[in-house]
Design an enzyme around this catalytic site. Structure first.
Site, PDB file in Angstrom:
ATOM      1  N   GLY A 122     -17.625   1.775  11.248  1.00 56.74           N
ATOM      2  CA  GLY A 122     -16.525   2.294  12.076  1.00 56.74           C
ATOM      3  C   GLY A 122     -16.027   3.590  11.467  1.00 56.74           C
TER       4      GLY A 122
ATOM      5  N   GLY B 285     -19.985  -1.986   7.460  1.00 59.58           N
ATOM      6  CA  GLY B 285     -19.087  -1.444   8.489  1.00 59.58           C
ATOM      7  C   GLY B 285     -19.367   0.024   8.707  1.00 59.58           C
TER       8      GLY B 285
ATOM      9  N   GLY C  97     -15.997   3.300   7.395  1.00 59.25           N
ATOM     10  CA  GLY C  97     -17.301   3.151   6.754  1.00 59.25           C
ATOM     11  C   GLY C  97     -18.200   4.354   6.984  1.00 59.25           C
TER      12      GLY C  97
ATOM     13  N   LYS D 174       2.470  -3.818  10.889  1.00 53.36           N
ATOM     14  CA  LYS D 174       1.139  -3.789  11.500  1.00 53.36           C
ATOM     15  C   LYS D 174       1.237  -4.341  12.898  1.00 53.36           C
ATOM     16  CE  LYS D 174      -3.148  -2.906  10.038  1.00 53.36           C
ATOM     17  NZ  LYS D 174      -3.487  -2.083   8.868  1.00 53.36           N
TER      18      LYS D 174
ATOM     19  N   THR E 194      -9.300   7.974   5.159  1.00 49.28           N
ATOM     20  CA  THR E 194      -9.451   6.691   4.466  1.00 49.28           C
ATOM     21  C   THR E 194     -10.733   6.683   3.641  1.00 49.28           C
ATOM     22  OG1 THR E 194      -8.284   5.674   6.311  1.00 49.28           O
ATOM     23  CG2 THR E 194      -9.350   4.181   4.757  1.00 49.28           C
TER      24      THR E 194
ATOM     25  N   LYS F 248       0.826  -1.218   0.000  1.00 48.24           N
ATOM     26  CA  LYS F 248       0.000   0.000   0.000  1.00 48.24           C
ATOM     27  C   LYS F 248       0.858   1.266   0.000  1.00 48.24           C
ATOM     28  CE  LYS F 248      -3.367  -0.333   2.894  1.00 48.24           C
ATOM     29  NZ  LYS F 248      -4.175  -0.298   4.145  1.00 48.24           N
TER      30      LYS F 248
HETATM   31  N1  GLU Z   1      -4.612   1.255   9.484  1.00 49.55           N
HETATM   32  C1  GLU Z   1      -4.648   2.007   8.273  1.00 49.55           C
HETATM   33  C2  GLU Z   1      -4.419   1.096   7.086  1.00 49.55           C
HETATM   34  O1  GLU Z   1      -4.678  -0.079   7.137  1.00 49.55           O
HETATM   35  C3  GLU Z   1      -3.734   3.221   8.296  1.00 49.55           C
HETATM   36  C4  GLU Z   1      -2.289   2.939   8.548  1.00 49.55           C
HETATM   37  C5  GLU Z   1      -1.444   4.179   8.796  1.00 49.55           C
HETATM   38  O2  GLU Z   1      -1.964   5.280   8.757  1.00 49.55           O
HETATM   39  O3  GLU Z   1      -0.258   3.994   9.036  1.00 49.55           O
HETATM   40  O4  GLU Z   1      -4.038   1.529   6.018  1.00 49.55           O
END
Ligand code: GLU
Length: 410
Positions: free
Chosen positions: A217, A215, A220, A104, A188, A92
């Site tokens: 949250g 979703g 969503g 993560k 997001t 990503k």
């Molecule tokens: N948890 C989010 C993702 O899955 C954001 C990760 C971030 O900002 O570092 O992309």
């Protein structure tokens, strides 16, 4: 047995490597994380007893920059899930073309069962366990499922107490006023809309089309609101328990207010109740999974009716389902592109922290839109040129960038 999302992630990698040739070294390096940390987190509960929680941090790859990725609190979180999520972060950040690798974290806990004090002690204890491997130039966590700006604030504060570091850039997704960036909360969902909007015409979706969101949250809820604001008809929404559906559309703010007031979507007036499984099968134009992984599988992919699936969750579609959907002409806009807005604004936050700057919301959104629209169009063009789906095309673009960093390191 529970599906292993990391196996799906490796299948995705292998498939992309069949569309374009990459070096065996790159593929071997991405097939396993660089480092995995398992921690036992002792927390003093309000009743005086100690409880030990299982926590994980997976540092998948730092070929393109410091490890970057959220921390999830969920009772079902395990090392396989965190490993898959860390892998997807590597891809990503490469798709978004920001100078980070992938990581993560997760804690196996249902935060709804904790008091606020317990939640804070857990969050701080997790940081104490991980502090030696974190840092603004090493590994930068952020929110994910069930973690909030307030939790990031506790974590950053704990990290600074331990290390004396005052850059404030080890955690992103912090609250405004505590080093957070304008626009990170909506990023997001908004990024998903920008990606969708950049591809809408070529994917044959009309403005004002119908949308279902699984979703409610952070991701969503913002996505539903933003699609509604742009004139789309949001017909279905769900939380982890159940969903609601009205083919004429619902008012998103009313649904969110109901959820806040009653803690549930059930009882929402003038709408049918639908299960989370049924929501995925509704006759809508755009389906937005914004919850957890493995929702669209070989079992239900044949009955999906949407024209487009915009993956705001991580890993909601399995590889077998991808094939079925591709054959049926249903476009899947993959997670590593569709939900990259969050980490992109995390990158903006990190830059602002390090440079001691504060950008306006307008400038954050403008930069975000320009970056995501460019990548979305480039990935679409690659999918056409390679005669493949958007997921493989996104992987190819990401792998090319990671391969470049690998070559530069030799
Ligand atoms: N948890 C989010 C993702 O899955 C954001 C990760 C971030 O900002 O570092 O992309």
């Amino acid at each position: 047995m529970r599906a292993n999302p990391f196996e799906n992630a490796l299948v995705q990698l292998a498939r992309a490597a069949r569309v374009k040739k990459f070096s065996p070294e790159l593929l071997a390096r991405l097939a396993r994380p660089e480092r995995e940390i398992n921690v036992a987190i002792p927390v003093r509960m309000d009743n005086g007893n100690a409880r030990i929680f299982d926590g994980y941090r997976v540092q998948h790859s730092n070929l393109r920059g410091p490890y970057k990725g959220g921390i999830r609190y969920h009772p079902d979180t395990d090392i396989n899930e965190v490993r898959a999520l860390a892998f997807w972060m590597t891809l990503k950040t490469a798709v978004a073309n920001i100078p980070f690798g992938g990581g993560k974290g997760g804690v196996a806990v249902d935060p709804k069962t904790l008091s606020k004090g317990e939640l804070e002690r857990l969050s701080r204890a997790f940081v104490r366990a991980l502090a030696p491997v974190l840092g603004a130039r090493a590994d930068i966590p952020a929110p994910d499922v069930n973690t909030t700006p307030e939790i990031m604030n506790w974590m950053e504060d704990e990290y600074e107490k331990i290390t004396g570091d005052k850059t404030g850039a080890t955690f992103t997704g912090k609250p405004l006023g505590s080093g957070g960036s304008e626009g990170r909360g909506a990023a997001t969902g908004l990024g998903g809309f920008f990606v969708f909007d950049a591809l809408r015409e070529i994917l044959g979706v009309r403005k004002g089309a119908s949308v279902a969101v699984q979703g409610i949250g952070n991701v969503g809820a913002h996505a539903a609101r933003i699609f509604e604001e742009h004139g789309y008809r949001v017909v279905a929404l769900s939380d982890s328990k159940s969903g609601i559906y009205n083919e004429d559309g619902v008012f998103v703010s009313e649904v969110i207010a109901h959820k806040k007031k009653y803690g549930t979507l059930s009882g929402f007036p003038n709408a049918h109740t639908v299960s989370n499984e049924k929501l995925l099968m509704l006759p809508v134009d755009v389906l937005i999974p914004a919850a957890l992984e493995n929702q669209i599988t070989k079992k239900n992919a044949r009955t999906v009716k949407a024209k487009i699936i915009l993956e705001l969750a991580n890993g909601p579609t399995t590889p077998e389902a991808d094939d079925i959907l591709f054959k049926r002409g249903i476009h899947v806009v993959p997670d590593i592109l569709a939900n990259a807005g969050g980490v992109t604004v995390s990158y903006f936050e990190w830059v602002q922290n390090l440079k001691r700057e504060h950008w306006t919301e307008d400038s954050v959104f403008r930069k975000l839109r320009a970056m995501l629209a460019r990548e979305a169009r480039a990935i679409f063009a690659r999918s056409r040129a390679l005669k493949t789906d958007l997921r493989r095309a996104a992987f190819v673009v990401a792998l090319e960038r990671i391969e470049k960093s690998l070559r530069n390191k030799k």
